[in-house]
Scaffold this motif. Structure first.
Motif, PDB file in Angstrom:
ATOM      1  N   ARG A  23       6.345  -8.711   3.420  1.00 15.24           N
ATOM      2  CA  ARG A  23       6.506  -8.748   1.961  1.00 15.24           C
ATOM      3  C   ARG A  23       5.153  -8.628   1.251  1.00 15.24           C
ATOM      4  O   ARG A  23       5.048  -7.977   0.212  1.00 15.24           O
ATOM      5  N   PHE A  24       4.119  -9.232   1.830  1.00 15.08           N
ATOM      6  CA  PHE A  24       2.783  -9.122   1.243  1.00 15.08           C
ATOM      7  C   PHE A  24       2.330  -7.661   1.183  1.00 15.08           C
ATOM      8  O   PHE A  24       1.855  -7.189   0.145  1.00 15.08           O
ATOM      9  N   TYR A  25       2.490  -6.933   2.301  1.00 13.45           N
ATOM     10  CA  TYR A  25       2.085  -5.526   2.310  1.00 13.45           C
ATOM     11  C   TYR A  25       2.940  -4.695   1.355  1.00 13.45           C
ATOM     12  O   TYR A  25       2.469  -3.735   0.760  1.00 13.45           O
ATOM     13  N   GLU A  26       4.180  -5.104   1.189  1.00 11.45           N
ATOM     14  CA  GLU A  26       5.042  -4.441   0.203  1.00 11.45           C
ATOM     15  C   GLU A  26       4.508  -4.689  -1.217  1.00 11.45           C
ATOM     16  O   GLU A  26       4.413  -3.759  -2.021  1.00 11.45           O
ATOM     17  N   GLU A  27       4.129  -5.936  -1.503  1.00 12.55           N
ATOM     18  CA  GLU A  27       3.569  -6.272  -2.823  1.00 12.55           C
ATOM     19  C   GLU A  27       2.285  -5.494  -3.097  1.00 12.55           C
ATOM     20  O   GLU A  27       1.979  -5.177  -4.246  1.00 12.55           O
ATOM     21  N   GLN A  28       1.533  -5.182  -2.057  1.00 12.40           N
ATOM     22  CA  GLN A  28       0.283  -4.426  -2.192  1.00 12.40           C
ATOM     23  C   GLN A  28       0.532  -2.927  -2.352  1.00 12.40           C
ATOM     24  O   GLN A  28      -0.412  -2.150  -2.475  1.00 12.40           O
ATOM     25  N   GLY A  29       1.801  -2.520  -2.303  1.00  7.37           N
ATOM     26  CA  GLY A  29       2.145  -1.112  -2.460  1.00  7.37           C
ATOM     27  C   GLY A  29       1.939  -0.295  -1.198  1.00  7.37           C
ATOM     28  O   GLY A  29       1.861   0.933  -1.249  1.00  7.37           O
ATOM     29  N   LEU A  52       0.118   0.922  11.420  1.00  3.58           N
ATOM     30  CA  LEU A  52      -1.234   1.360  11.063  1.00  3.58           C
ATOM     31  C   LEU A  52      -2.002   0.235  10.361  1.00  3.58           C
ATOM     32  O   LEU A  52      -3.179   0.004  10.645  1.00  3.58           O
ATOM     33  N   ILE A  53      -1.345  -0.482   9.468  1.00  2.00           N
ATOM     34  CA  ILE A  53      -1.978  -1.612   8.779  1.00  2.00           C
ATOM     35  C   ILE A  53      -2.426  -2.655   9.807  1.00  2.00           C
ATOM     36  O   ILE A  53      -3.571  -3.122   9.779  1.00  2.00           O
ATOM     37  N   LEU A  54      -1.526  -3.014  10.701  1.00  2.00           N
ATOM     38  CA  LEU A  54      -1.833  -4.058  11.682  1.00  2.00           C
ATOM     39  C   LEU A  54      -2.961  -3.625  12.615  1.00  2.00           C
ATOM     40  O   LEU A  54      -3.856  -4.414  12.928  1.00  2.00           O
ATOM     41  N   ARG A  55      -2.943  -2.380  13.032  1.00  2.08           N
ATOM     42  CA  ARG A  55      -4.020  -1.857  13.883  1.00  2.08           C
ATOM     43  C   ARG A  55      -5.337  -1.856  13.110  1.00  2.08           C
ATOM     44  O   ARG A  55      -6.372  -2.270  13.622  1.00  2.08           O
ATOM     45  N   GLY A  56      -5.277  -1.389  11.861  1.00  2.00           N
ATOM     46  CA  GLY A  56      -6.476  -1.363  11.028  1.00  2.00           C
ATOM     47  C   GLY A  56      -7.067  -2.750  10.840  1.00  2.00           C
ATOM     48  O   GLY A  56      -8.289  -2.935  10.928  1.00  2.00           O
ATOM     49  N   LYS A  57      -6.219  -3.736  10.579  1.00  2.00           N
ATOM     50  CA  LYS A  57      -6.713  -5.107  10.400  1.00  2.00           C
ATOM     51  C   LYS A  57      -7.336  -5.631  11.694  1.00  2.00           C
ATOM     52  O   LYS A  57      -8.349  -6.323  11.644  1.00  2.00           O
ATOM     53  N   ARG A  58      -6.740  -5.304  12.845  1.00  2.00           N
ATOM     54  CA  ARG A  58      -7.289  -5.767  14.125  1.00  2.00           C
ATOM     55  C   ARG A  58      -8.693  -5.216  14.366  1.00  2.00           C
ATOM     56  O   ARG A  58      -9.512  -5.868  14.999  1.00  2.00           O
ATOM     57  N   ILE A  59      -8.968  -3.995  13.895  1.00  2.00           N
ATOM     58  CA  ILE A  59     -10.297  -3.419  14.137  1.00  2.00           C
ATOM     59  C   ILE A  59     -11.228  -3.584  12.939  1.00  2.00           C
ATOM     60  O   ILE A  59     -12.302  -3.008  12.912  1.00  2.00           O
ATOM     61  N   GLY A  60     -10.797  -4.417  11.991  1.00  2.00           N
ATOM     62  CA  GLY A  60     -11.701  -4.815  10.924  1.00  2.00           C
ATOM     63  C   GLY A  60     -11.676  -3.985   9.658  1.00  2.00           C
ATOM     64  O   GLY A  60     -12.576  -4.102   8.830  1.00  2.00           O
ATOM     65  N   PHE A  61     -10.663  -3.156   9.478  1.00  2.00           N
ATOM     66  CA  PHE A  61     -10.575  -2.383   8.245  1.00  2.00           C
ATOM     67  C   PHE A  61     -10.084  -3.280   7.115  1.00  2.00           C
ATOM     68  O   PHE A  61      -9.291  -4.196   7.328  1.00  2.00           O
ATOM     69  N   SER A  62     -10.527  -2.990   5.910  1.00  2.00           N
ATOM     70  CA  SER A  62     -10.041  -3.707   4.735  1.00  2.00           C
ATOM     71  C   SER A  62      -8.634  -3.201   4.390  1.00  2.00           C
ATOM     72  O   SER A  62      -8.217  -2.133   4.859  1.00  2.00           O
ATOM     73  N   LEU A  63      -7.945  -3.956   3.541  1.00  2.00           N
ATOM     74  CA  LEU A  63      -6.629  -3.498   3.082  1.00  2.00           C
ATOM     75  C   LEU A  63      -6.754  -2.174   2.337  1.00  2.00           C
ATOM     76  O   LEU A  63      -5.908  -1.294   2.480  1.00  2.00           O
ATOM     77  N   ALA A  64      -7.818  -2.025   1.556  1.00  2.00           N
ATOM     78  CA  ALA A  64      -8.026  -0.775   0.809  1.00  2.00           C
ATOM     79  C   ALA A  64      -8.181   0.409   1.766  1.00  2.00           C
ATOM     80  O   ALA A  64      -7.635   1.490   1.514  1.00  2.00           O
ATOM     81  N   GLU A  65      -8.900   0.202   2.862  1.00  2.00           N
ATOM     82  CA  GLU A  65      -9.067   1.283   3.842  1.00  2.00           C
ATOM     83  C   GLU A  65      -7.732   1.617   4.509  1.00  2.00           C
ATOM     84  O   GLU A  65      -7.408   2.791   4.701  1.00  2.00           O
ATOM     85  N   CYS A  66      -6.967   0.592   4.847  1.00  2.00           N
ATOM     86  CA  CYS A  66      -5.649   0.821   5.447  1.00  2.00           C
ATOM     87  C   CYS A  66      -4.752   1.581   4.471  1.00  2.00           C
ATOM     88  O   CYS A  66      -4.050   2.527   4.863  1.00  2.00           O
ATOM     89  N   LYS A  67      -4.789   1.167   3.214  1.00  2.00           N
ATOM     90  CA  LYS A  67      -3.964   1.823   2.193  1.00  2.00           C
ATOM     91  C   LYS A  67      -4.358   3.290   2.045  1.00  2.00           C
ATOM     92  O   LYS A  67      -3.500   4.167   1.951  1.00  2.00           O
ATOM     93  N   GLU A  68      -5.652   3.560   2.054  1.00  2.00           N
ATOM     94  CA  GLU A  68      -6.135   4.944   1.956  1.00  2.00           C
ATOM     95  C   GLU A  68      -5.594   5.789   3.110  1.00  2.00           C
ATOM     96  O   GLU A  68      -5.126   6.911   2.901  1.00  2.00           O
TER      97      GLU A  68
END
Length: 129
Positions: A23-29, A52-68
């Motif tokens: 739900r949090f990732y949904e709220e973030q669009g 992709l979000i979960l993988r990105g977070k595991r390797i240290g990407f920000s939410l903005a980078e994952c969203k991009e």
């Protein structure tokens, strides 16, 4: 034949996250399920985005980078732009980690020096003082 869809609990169970996380990732669009009444219906694209979000977070990407990276997803182009951007971000992250590792090694040397000086000073102080 219709594409497979997922409920929030199915996605949470499959990807080992809480429904609150989804739900949090949904709220973030970052995810956009359709609704059937109160029920959220997730598509395979949502599932890929969440992975992709979960993988990105595991390797240290920000939410903005994952969203991009998610926004660059375009299967009609073979995802070339998304993959090129992902590789660039991996290179950047690797460079950051290498710098952090150097910083940590330098800090360890400084701690070693400080410890040696403290031990030498203690050796010169008589017991009980």
């Amino acid at each position: 034949m219709t594409a497979k869809t997922y409920s929030i609990s199915e996605l949470a169970r499959e990807l080992d996250v809480t429904t609150r996380t989804i739900r949090f990732y949904e709220e973030q669009g970052m995810l956009s399920p359709t609704r059937r009444g109160q029920e959220r219906i997730y598509t395979p694209k949502d599932r890929v985005a969440l992975k992709l979000i979960l993988r990105g977070k595991r390797i240290g990407f920000s939410l903005a980078e994952c969203k991009e990276l998610i926004e660059l997803y375009d299967p009609s182009l073979g995802n070339r732009k998304q993959l090129d951007t992902f590789l660039d971000k991996i290179t950047e992250r690797r460079a950051q980690l290498e710098q952090q590792l150097l910083d940590i090694q330098q800090m360890q040397l400084e701690l070693d020096t400080a410890e040696e000086r403290c031990r030498a000073a203690l050796a010169e102080v008589p017991e009980g003082r």
